[in-house]
Motif scaffolding. Structure first.
Motif, mmCIF file in Angstrom:
data_model
loop_
_atom_site.group_PDB
_atom_site.id
_atom_site.type_symbol
_atom_site.label_atom_id
_atom_site.label_comp_id
_atom_site.label_asym_id
_atom_site.label_seq_id
_atom_site.Cartn_x
_atom_site.Cartn_y
_atom_site.Cartn_z
ATOM 1 N N LYS A 1 42.985 43.695 47.993
ATOM 2 C CA LYS A 1 42.094 43.908 46.853
ATOM 3 C C LYS A 1 41.411 42.591 46.459
ATOM 4 O O LYS A 1 40.205 42.553 46.231
ATOM 5 N N TYR A 2 42.183 41.520 46.418
ATOM 6 C CA TYR A 2 41.635 40.197 46.079
ATOM 7 C C TYR A 2 40.587 39.775 47.114
ATOM 8 O O TYR A 2 39.507 39.299 46.755
ATOM 9 N N LEU B 1 35.032 38.633 48.744
ATOM 10 C CA LEU B 1 33.952 38.882 49.700
ATOM 11 C C LEU B 1 32.740 39.516 49.037
ATOM 12 O O LEU B 1 31.608 39.168 49.351
ATOM 13 N N SER B 2 32.970 40.429 48.110
ATOM 14 C CA SER B 2 31.829 41.066 47.448
ATOM 15 C C SER B 2 31.077 40.064 46.577
ATOM 16 O O SER B 2 29.858 40.119 46.468
#
Length: 80
Positions: free
Chosen positions: A65-66, A71-72
């Motif tokens: 999730k991190y 990345l986003s």
């Protein structure tokens, strides 16, 4: 302390419970009550998997999730 290696059936049961729990968490990520909503899935996950596996899968889920968040953010254009 001797640990027994889980059988193929036990591993499959664990993975199925893990997948169901994390799917519930993903589907309810915006809900304030996601812990309560996914409680039965979490209880089954904990019951079906060795404790060290639960710890590993949970850490892995948080790490993934991190990574996705980082990345986003890195793909967003920087302000000029």
């Amino acid at each position: 302390m001797v640990r027994e290696t889980p059988t193929a059936e036990e591993r499959a049961k664990c993975w199925k419970s893990r997948d169901a729990y994390f799917e519930c968490v993903r589907e309810n990520k915006s809900s304030q009550d996601k812990e309560q909503i996914c409680k039965k899935f979490n209880e089954q996950f904990v019951a079906d998997c060795p404790p060290v596996w639960v710890k590993h899968f949970t850490r892995r889920q948080h790490w993934d999730k991190y990574k996705q968040e980082v990345l986003s953010k890195s793909k967003e254009p920087s302000p000029k």
